[in-house]
Write a protein that holds these residues in place. Structure first.
Motif, PDB file in Angstrom:
ATOM      1  N   SER A   1       0.832  -1.195   0.000  1.00 46.71           N
ATOM      2  CA  SER A   1       0.000   0.000   0.000  1.00 46.71           C
ATOM      3  C   SER A   1       0.870   1.249   0.000  1.00 46.71           C
ATOM      4  O   SER A   1       2.026   1.227   0.439  1.00 46.71           O
ATOM      5  CB  SER A   1      -0.945   0.015   1.206  1.00 46.71           C
ATOM      6  OG  SER A   1      -0.222   0.043   2.413  1.00 46.71           O
ATOM      7  N   VAL A   2       0.300   2.336  -0.511  1.00 46.38           N
ATOM      8  CA  VAL A   2       0.940   3.648  -0.510  1.00 46.38           C
ATOM      9  C   VAL A   2      -0.078   4.653   0.013  1.00 46.38           C
ATOM     10  O   VAL A   2      -1.282   4.482  -0.176  1.00 46.38           O
ATOM     11  CB  VAL A   2       1.442   4.069  -1.913  1.00 46.38           C
ATOM     12  CG1 VAL A   2       2.535   3.140  -2.405  1.00 46.38           C
ATOM     13  CG2 VAL A   2       0.306   4.130  -2.924  1.00 46.38           C
ATOM     14  N   LYS A   3       0.409   5.673   0.691  1.00 53.12           N
ATOM     15  CA  LYS A   3      -0.476   6.743   1.143  1.00 53.12           C
ATOM     16  C   LYS A   3      -0.748   7.662  -0.043  1.00 53.12           C
ATOM     17  O   LYS A   3       0.177   8.197  -0.638  1.00 53.12           O
ATOM     18  CB  LYS A   3       0.155   7.523   2.291  1.00 53.12           C
ATOM     19  CG  LYS A   3       0.193   6.749   3.576  1.00 53.12           C
ATOM     20  CD  LYS A   3       0.564   7.663   4.717  1.00 53.12           C
ATOM     21  CE  LYS A   3       0.599   6.900   6.003  1.00 53.12           C
ATOM     22  NZ  LYS A   3      -0.684   6.736   6.622  1.00 53.12           N
ATOM     23  N   GLU A   4      -2.020   7.823  -0.379  1.00 49.06           N
ATOM     24  CA  GLU A   4      -2.383   8.640  -1.533  1.00 49.06           C
ATOM     25  C   GLU A   4      -1.912  10.078  -1.375  1.00 49.06           C
ATOM     26  O   GLU A   4      -1.468  10.694  -2.341  1.00 49.06           O
ATOM     27  CB  GLU A   4      -3.892   8.590  -1.755  1.00 49.06           C
ATOM     28  CG  GLU A   4      -4.372   7.208  -2.151  1.00 49.06           C
ATOM     29  CD  GLU A   4      -5.876   7.097  -2.181  1.00 49.06           C
ATOM     30  OE1 GLU A   4      -6.582   8.061  -1.832  1.00 49.06           O
ATOM     31  OE2 GLU A   4      -6.360   6.014  -2.550  1.00 49.06           O
TER      32      GLU A   4
ATOM     33  N   THR B   1       1.794  10.436  -2.379  1.00 45.86           N
ATOM     34  CA  THR B   1       2.194   9.804  -3.629  1.00 45.86           C
ATOM     35  C   THR B   1       1.767  10.675  -4.795  1.00 45.86           C
ATOM     36  O   THR B   1       0.627  11.118  -4.856  1.00 45.86           O
ATOM     37  CB  THR B   1       1.543   8.412  -3.762  1.00 45.86           C
ATOM     38  OG1 THR B   1       1.867   7.641  -2.604  1.00 45.86           O
ATOM     39  CG2 THR B   1       2.022   7.676  -4.988  1.00 45.86           C
ATOM     40  N   ASN B   2       2.698  10.912  -5.708  1.00 46.55           N
ATOM     41  CA  ASN B   2       2.354  11.613  -6.937  1.00 46.55           C
ATOM     42  C   ASN B   2       2.695  10.700  -8.116  1.00 46.55           C
ATOM     43  O   ASN B   2       3.162   9.568  -7.922  1.00 46.55           O
ATOM     44  CB  ASN B   2       3.060  12.972  -7.022  1.00 46.55           C
ATOM     45  CG  ASN B   2       4.574  12.839  -6.990  1.00 46.55           C
ATOM     46  OD1 ASN B   2       5.144  11.860  -7.466  1.00 46.55           O
ATOM     47  ND2 ASN B   2       5.246  13.834  -6.423  1.00 46.55           N
ATOM     48  N   THR B   3       2.482  11.166  -9.302  1.00 48.60           N
ATOM     49  CA  THR B   3       2.707  10.337 -10.482  1.00 48.60           C
ATOM     50  C   THR B   3       4.144   9.836 -10.557  1.00 48.60           C
ATOM     51  O   THR B   3       4.379   8.655 -10.828  1.00 48.60           O
ATOM     52  CB  THR B   3       2.354  11.121 -11.761  1.00 48.60           C
ATOM     53  OG1 THR B   3       1.002  11.566 -11.656  1.00 48.60           O
ATOM     54  CG2 THR B   3       2.503  10.260 -12.991  1.00 48.60           C
ATOM     55  N   SER B   4       5.093  10.698 -10.280  1.00 45.44           N
ATOM     56  CA  SER B   4       6.506  10.298 -10.363  1.00 45.44           C
ATOM     57  C   SER B   4       6.849   9.202  -9.365  1.00 45.44           C
ATOM     58  O   SER B   4       7.516   8.221  -9.717  1.00 45.44           O
ATOM     59  CB  SER B   4       7.414  11.506 -10.114  1.00 45.44           C
ATOM     60  OG  SER B   4       7.215  12.465 -11.114  1.00 45.44           O
ATOM     61  N   THR B   5       6.400   9.357  -8.120  1.00 44.30           N
ATOM     62  CA  THR B   5       6.725   8.327  -7.135  1.00 44.30           C
ATOM     63  C   THR B   5       5.975   7.038  -7.423  1.00 44.30           C
ATOM     64  O   THR B   5       6.514   5.949  -7.228  1.00 44.30           O
ATOM     65  CB  THR B   5       6.440   8.794  -5.690  1.00 44.30           C
ATOM     66  OG1 THR B   5       5.063   9.150  -5.570  1.00 44.30           O
ATOM     67  CG2 THR B   5       7.318   9.957  -5.296  1.00 44.30           C
TER      68      THR B   5
END
Length: 158
Positions: free
Chosen positions: A23-26, A29-33
């Protein structure tokens, strides 16, 4: 008007191009990450139930429907080649459903290292070999599937 999601629901699950789930925290998180994770699929609903085999939900959650027993659909991963899809019925005399904590416990019993909640109610529908294998509840306690625009489809060869 956008509705802010709580921290526990501010997570997306990534299935990367090597088959690993995490999982990632929205909000972080951006497009690059996200691209750096080499995603094959990304789903956003939540919350994460297990991460590295550790419970991410508890019995004192702040959102009422997290605590209550409800129909649930979810996915998880045991190891590199083993995924679990669990759908529970609920809101009927036959099945009360599961709380998110109870659902996490089922994944733990099966050895999952990662598990993620998707949706519930009539959306908690599982098809297998051309037929519905559970009893989805829609509009109170009516047994019927909800019309949805998305699904997770797994194909196989016999």
């Amino acid at each position: 008007r956008a509705i802010a999601r709580s921290d526990s629901f501010n997570q997306a699950v990534v299935l990367d191009d090597q088959g690993s789930m995490f999982s990632v925290k929205e909000s972080q998180t951006n497009t690059s990450t996200l691209i750096a994770y080499s995603p094959w699929q990304v789903w956003s609903f939540g919350p994460t139930l297990l991460e590295n085999g550790v419970f991410q939900v508890d019995t004192q959650s702040k959102v009422p429907y997290e605590l209550g027993s409800n129909p649930r659909s979810s996915l998880g991963q045991v190891d590199d080649d083993t995924y679990l899809f669990i759908v529970s019925d609920g809101r009927t005399s036959e099945s009360a459903g599961l709380s998110l904590y109870e659902l996490a416990a089922v994944y733990e019993e099966y050895g999952a290292q990662f598990a993620y909640n998707l949706d519930g109610g009539g959306s908690a529908t599982m098809w297998f070999n051309g037929r519905i294998i559970n009893k989805p509840v829609n509009s109170g306690s009516t047994i019927s599937e909800r019309s949805v625009s998305d699904c997770i489809y797994v194909g196989y060869d016999e």
